[in-house]
Design a protein around this motif. Structure first.
Motif, PDB file in Angstrom:
ATOM      1  N   TYR A   1       1.779 -14.326 -13.630  1.00  0.00           N
ATOM      2  CA  TYR A   1       0.992 -13.378 -12.862  1.00  0.00           C
ATOM      3  C   TYR A   1       1.293 -11.955 -13.327  1.00  0.00           C
ATOM      4  CZ  TYR A   1       5.214 -12.144 -10.281  1.00  0.00           C
ATOM      5  OH  TYR A   1       6.465 -11.703  -9.948  1.00  0.00           O
ATOM      6  N   THR A   2       0.443 -11.056 -12.917  1.00  0.00           N
ATOM      7  CA  THR A   2       0.629  -9.632 -13.139  1.00  0.00           C
ATOM      8  C   THR A   2       0.281  -8.933 -11.830  1.00  0.00           C
ATOM      9  OG1 THR A   2       0.108  -7.793 -14.628  1.00  0.00           O
ATOM     10  CG2 THR A   2      -1.724  -9.234 -13.994  1.00  0.00           C
ATOM     11  N   LEU A   3       0.597  -7.660 -11.732  1.00  0.00           N
ATOM     12  CA  LEU A   3       0.230  -6.917 -10.535  1.00  0.00           C
ATOM     13  C   LEU A   3      -0.937  -5.989 -10.846  1.00  0.00           C
ATOM     14  CD1 LEU A   3       3.699  -5.942  -9.023  1.00  0.00           C
ATOM     15  CD2 LEU A   3       2.203  -7.817  -8.372  1.00  0.00           C
ATOM     16  N   SER A   4      -1.940  -6.054  -9.999  1.00  0.00           N
ATOM     17  CA  SER A   4      -3.074  -5.140 -10.073  1.00  0.00           C
ATOM     18  C   SER A   4      -2.716  -3.920  -9.235  1.00  0.00           C
ATOM     19  CB  SER A   4      -4.324  -5.814  -9.503  1.00  0.00           C
ATOM     20  OG  SER A   4      -5.305  -4.848  -9.208  1.00  0.00           O
ATOM     21  N   VAL A   5      -2.759  -2.740  -9.861  1.00  0.00           N
ATOM     22  CA  VAL A   5      -2.472  -1.489  -9.167  1.00  0.00           C
ATOM     23  C   VAL A   5      -3.785  -0.711  -9.113  1.00  0.00           C
ATOM     24  CG1 VAL A   5      -1.149   0.655  -9.199  1.00  0.00           C
ATOM     25  CG2 VAL A   5      -0.083  -1.480  -9.972  1.00  0.00           C
TER      26      VAL A   5
ATOM     27  N   TYR B   1      -3.150   0.535  -3.918  1.00  0.00           N
ATOM     28  CA  TYR B   1      -3.005  -0.840  -3.432  1.00  0.00           C
ATOM     29  C   TYR B   1      -2.440  -1.695  -4.557  1.00  0.00           C
ATOM     30  CZ  TYR B   1      -6.340   0.906  -0.007  1.00  0.00           C
ATOM     31  OH  TYR B   1      -6.969   1.654   0.954  1.00  0.00           O
ATOM     32  N   ILE B   2      -1.506  -2.572  -4.237  1.00  0.00           N
ATOM     33  CA  ILE B   2      -0.883  -3.433  -5.228  1.00  0.00           C
ATOM     34  C   ILE B   2      -1.042  -4.873  -4.781  1.00  0.00           C
ATOM     35  CG2 ILE B   2       1.260  -4.026  -6.411  1.00  0.00           C
ATOM     36  CD1 ILE B   2       0.915  -0.653  -4.769  1.00  0.00           C
ATOM     37  N   ARG B   3      -1.613  -5.690  -5.684  1.00  0.00           N
ATOM     38  CA  ARG B   3      -1.765  -7.099  -5.348  1.00  0.00           C
ATOM     39  C   ARG B   3      -1.516  -7.959  -6.584  1.00  0.00           C
ATOM     40  NH1 ARG B   3      -6.875  -9.124  -6.746  1.00  0.00           N
ATOM     41  NH2 ARG B   3      -8.230  -7.506  -7.544  1.00  0.00           N
ATOM     42  N   PRO B   4      -0.973  -9.143  -6.411  1.00  0.00           N
ATOM     43  CA  PRO B   4      -0.737 -10.023  -7.555  1.00  0.00           C
ATOM     44  C   PRO B   4      -2.042 -10.655  -8.025  1.00  0.00           C
ATOM     45  CG  PRO B   4       0.028 -11.051  -5.541  1.00  0.00           C
ATOM     46  CD  PRO B   4      -0.456  -9.699  -5.166  1.00  0.00           C
ATOM     47  N   VAL B   5      -2.119 -10.884  -9.337  1.00  0.00           N
ATOM     48  CA  VAL B   5      -3.283 -11.521  -9.946  1.00  0.00           C
ATOM     49  C   VAL B   5      -2.766 -12.615 -10.875  1.00  0.00           C
ATOM     50  CG1 VAL B   5      -5.276 -11.171 -11.454  1.00  0.00           C
ATOM     51  CG2 VAL B   5      -4.606  -9.367  -9.860  1.00  0.00           C
ATOM     52  N   LEU B   6      -3.315 -13.811 -10.736  1.00  0.00           N
ATOM     53  CA  LEU B   6      -2.923 -14.924 -11.609  1.00  0.00           C
ATOM     54  C   LEU B   6      -3.490 -14.724 -13.007  1.00  0.00           C
ATOM     55  CD1 LEU B   6      -3.398 -18.001  -9.279  1.00  0.00           C
ATOM     56  CD2 LEU B   6      -1.296 -17.272 -10.355  1.00  0.00           C
ATOM     57  N   LEU B   7      -2.699 -15.086 -14.013  1.00  0.00           N
ATOM     58  CA  LEU B   7      -3.151 -15.025 -15.396  1.00  0.00           C
ATOM     59  C   LEU B   7      -3.619 -16.409 -15.833  1.00  0.00           C
ATOM     60  CD1 LEU B   7      -0.227 -12.887 -16.855  1.00  0.00           C
ATOM     61  CD2 LEU B   7      -2.521 -12.102 -16.256  1.00  0.00           C
ATOM     62  N   ASP B   8      -4.605 -16.460 -16.720  1.00  0.00           N
ATOM     63  CA  ASP B   8      -5.139 -17.737 -17.192  1.00  0.00           C
ATOM     64  C   ASP B   8      -4.070 -18.592 -17.876  1.00  0.00           C
ATOM     65  OD1 ASP B   8      -7.660 -17.144 -16.233  1.00  0.00           O
ATOM     66  OD2 ASP B   8      -8.378 -16.342 -18.141  1.00  0.00           O
ATOM     67  N   GLU B   9      -3.169 -17.934 -18.605  1.00  0.00           N
ATOM     68  CA  GLU B   9      -2.145 -18.676 -19.336  1.00  0.00           C
ATOM     69  C   GLU B   9      -0.928 -19.017 -18.480  1.00  0.00           C
ATOM     70  OE1 GLU B   9      -1.574 -14.262 -20.039  1.00  0.00           O
ATOM     71  OE2 GLU B   9      -3.273 -15.595 -20.240  1.00  0.00           O
TER      72      GLU B   9
ATOM     73  N   THR C   1       0.837  -1.201   0.000  1.00  0.00           N
ATOM     74  CA  THR C   1       0.000   0.000   0.000  1.00  0.00           C
ATOM     75  C   THR C   1       0.870   1.248   0.000  1.00  0.00           C
ATOM     76  OG1 THR C   1      -1.666  -1.158   1.322  1.00  0.00           O
ATOM     77  CG2 THR C   1      -1.819   1.225   1.259  1.00  0.00           C
ATOM     78  N   LEU C   2       0.506   2.219  -0.826  1.00  0.00           N
ATOM     79  CA  LEU C   2       1.104   3.549  -0.742  1.00  0.00           C
ATOM     80  C   LEU C   2       0.102   4.409   0.005  1.00  0.00           C
ATOM     81  CD1 LEU C   2       2.962   2.354  -2.887  1.00  0.00           C
ATOM     82  CD2 LEU C   2       2.851   4.520  -4.087  1.00  0.00           C
TER      83      LEU C   2
END
Length: 133
Positions: free
Chosen positions: A52-56, A41-49, A27-28
């Motif tokens: 992962y990526t980060l959700s900001v 807020y930053i959280r990791p998100v799983l990718l279908d393929e 968190t900032l």
């Protein structure tokens, strides 16, 4: 003196916590004055393929805006928000809480405290199970 080297060191802790599977939340916070932008807020998100990526998620007074970035892109996206408007970045892991702070002279420091969270984020747990990290 620039606070960028200290923030880069803090970001290494973020990377390490994801790789180690201990990342819970980032968190900032603590803005300078009354700003439209309240938190990020930053959280990791799983990718279908796989992977992962980060959700900001940027939380403003009236709306939330979500964008997705790689770990390296997220650093470039978040760094400009330090000192304008945020003074603090909080990394919560299962091992400890790591805080990057800017003081009044805009000197960056890193503090470590006992962990707030007992378990990693759900996405991190799933990434460990799938062998992504």
């Amino acid at each position: 003196m620039s606070y960028e080297p200290v923030f880069a060191l803090f970001w290494e802790s973020v990377k390490q916590s994801i790789q180690n599977g201990t990342y819970a939340k980032l968190t900032l916070a603590k803005t300078i004055g009354d700003t439209e932008l309240k938190n990020i807020y930053i959280r990791p998100v799983l990718l279908d393929e796989g992977g992962y990526t980060l959700s900001v998620i940027a939380r403003y007074k009236t709306e939330e805006v979500e964008s997705f970035h790689s770990l390296d892109q997220a650093y470039a996206v978040l760094f400009p928000y330090m000192n304008n408007p945020f003074l603090t970045a909080l990394l919560f892991t299962t091992e400890n809480d790591i805080t990057f702070k800017l003081n009044k002279k805009r000197v960056g420091t890193i503090l470590e405290q006992a962990p707030t969270f007992k378990s990693a984020s759900d996405a991190i747990i799933e990434m460990k199970e799938k062998g992504i990290i």
